[in-house]
Design a protein around this motif. Sequence first.
Motif, mmCIF file in Angstrom:
data_model
loop_
_atom_site.group_PDB
_atom_site.id
_atom_site.type_symbol
_atom_site.label_atom_id
_atom_site.label_comp_id
_atom_site.label_asym_id
_atom_site.label_seq_id
_atom_site.Cartn_x
_atom_site.Cartn_y
_atom_site.Cartn_z
ATOM 1 N N GLY A 59 38.493 38.286 37.604
ATOM 2 C CA GLY A 59 39.270 38.089 36.317
ATOM 3 C C GLY A 59 39.186 36.610 35.955
ATOM 4 O O GLY A 59 39.078 35.832 36.815
ATOM 5 N N LEU A 68 46.614 38.578 35.346
ATOM 6 C CA LEU A 68 45.616 39.217 36.195
ATOM 7 C C LEU A 68 45.857 39.426 37.601
ATOM 8 O O LEU A 68 45.594 40.460 38.049
ATOM 9 N N SER A 99 45.571 44.018 32.763
ATOM 10 C CA SER A 99 44.292 44.033 32.282
ATOM 11 C C SER A 99 43.958 42.524 31.329
ATOM 12 O O SER A 99 44.814 41.876 31.327
ATOM 13 N N ALA A 100 42.771 42.613 30.785
ATOM 14 C CA ALA A 100 42.446 41.568 30.051
ATOM 15 C C ALA A 100 43.411 41.168 28.647
ATOM 16 O O ALA A 100 43.554 40.372 27.985
ATOM 17 N N ALA A 130 46.669 39.568 29.986
ATOM 18 C CA ALA A 130 46.293 38.175 29.976
ATOM 19 C C ALA A 130 46.118 37.485 28.695
ATOM 20 O O ALA A 130 46.559 36.285 28.567
ATOM 21 N N THR A 171 39.765 36.128 27.817
ATOM 22 C CA THR A 171 40.151 36.663 29.096
ATOM 23 C C THR A 171 39.277 37.874 29.337
ATOM 24 O O THR A 171 38.690 38.620 28.539
ATOM 25 N N ASP A 174 39.008 41.140 32.992
ATOM 26 C CA ASP A 174 39.441 41.291 34.095
ATOM 27 C C ASP A 174 38.500 41.671 35.074
ATOM 28 O O ASP A 174 37.209 41.914 34.677
#
Length: 543
Positions: free
Chosen positions: A19, A36, A41-42, A45, A360, A362
Amino acid sequence: MQNPLVFRSRRSPVYARGGMAAASQPLAVAAGVEMLSRGGSAADAAVAAAAALSVTEPGSTGLGGDAFVLYYAAKERKVYALNGSGRAPAALTLERVQREGLGGGLPADHAYTVTVPGACAAWCDLSARFGRLGLGAALAPAVRLAEEGFPVGPLTARLWEAGVSKLLHRSPNGLELTVEGRAPRPGEIFRNPGMARALRAAAEGGAAAFYQGEAGEAICAAVQQAGGCLRMEDLAAHTSTWEEPIYSDYRGVRVWECGPNGQGLTALLALNLLRGYDVGRMPALGAQRLHLTAEALRLAFADARHFIADPAFAPIPLEALLSEDYAAQRRRLMDPRRANPQIRHGQPLPGGRDTVYFCTADAEGNACSMVNSIYWNFGSGIVPQGWGFCLQNRGHNFSLEAGHANVLAPGKRPYHTIIAAMLTAPENGRLVGAMGVMGGFMQPQGHVQVLSALLDDGLDPQSALDRLRFCLEWPGGEERLTLEEGIPAGTARALAARGHAVHTARGDERTLFGRGQIILRDEQGVLWGGSEPRSDGGAAGLI
């Protein structure tokens, strides 16, 4: 303060597999990486980074602003677009503005420029759809930063000082964002209990707690006290919208942008024009390449300013604008030897400076490309009493010309400068990466120049962001081509000979060229990131 800014990047790209987060503030990067590391998840984040940036860069972003998001869902290999921009108050009409003698243009800090802030709803909606940890977890790092304080970054301190001297010292409740009437110094701890209270309210009660609770009441009271007409009914009616993103292919990569009312269309139009030239064979900072890129952007902006508006009020011929036939038609206006002084918008046939950008990714291959902004430095300058954030001045982008697609109207979203990009492989939808460059009307220009560095020249993310840039500007209504200090003097002379009004930006002026972040993902699943050398930030990843 220190001498004028000097940007010298010696960073390498950051590599990771578990990530990654990239943002203009290291503390925001840390907030994203924290999510992360907890299995988020993205999206988790990104929300954490967005909220942390709202605390650490209050002149650029915050709960008083808007957000646009592109989210890549790995299981579906699909890009989703979230429009988190707000609308004009129901009581704000063109007739009202004209009646008050403001028909020639709204001052940038006028209360009428305050549109409904959409960021909080966007964070809630992104978290609800793609998050794993919940909104409270994602906002927790920002709450800590606001309550306990954070050391102010050096570039942020410079921008903060400019905001205090030019705006906050005379704005309603603006002194709440100062230290006894001055800007915090580099490294000085700044605490913002009002912001902590606002974030905690959103974490506990969601968007309703923000828009329909005490924060919403304070927002409306501050705007009305300053002469505006925003009401609680305007806040209660606000919704984000999930929309279809728009795209174009460039050098074997599909480039995705949010559609209008955002200006991502501008970047795609320019890339379509550049597709007709082998710019990768031209010197990166040579006159011919910069000339063609500038001309492509001039044509793209001419169309953008004519067509981009809230599509709920003014339908836009996106399919025709993005077609190869239209690109070929517009490309004929590009003279490789000279700037075209007659550029105006085209007629396609109908077819079926203060912002934060961050991204971001992940371990599962999801990615988020997000931009959050209050527009100008500290926006309108209006601070809801006791809540520690400024309200945006997005309404400044409305046209006051009757009949224009982007003309001011109640409940309408304005032409929006903030844009985020996502990159995929056209043949199979595989994620290639997330990227963006913030900075008002520099944003599509930054997208085009950085994407060209990545795709025409094969640069790594950090090297692409390190490369010197140009910016088309229109100070006082007159166009000029501003070059970043370090671009060869011979290039500047050759561009002037081609008819460009050339200016070189030095020192603090170089903040004009935006702040970008990039995370790419290769076919092995390795993430490699870069972060803007012209900001305080960075990129970091997990093992």
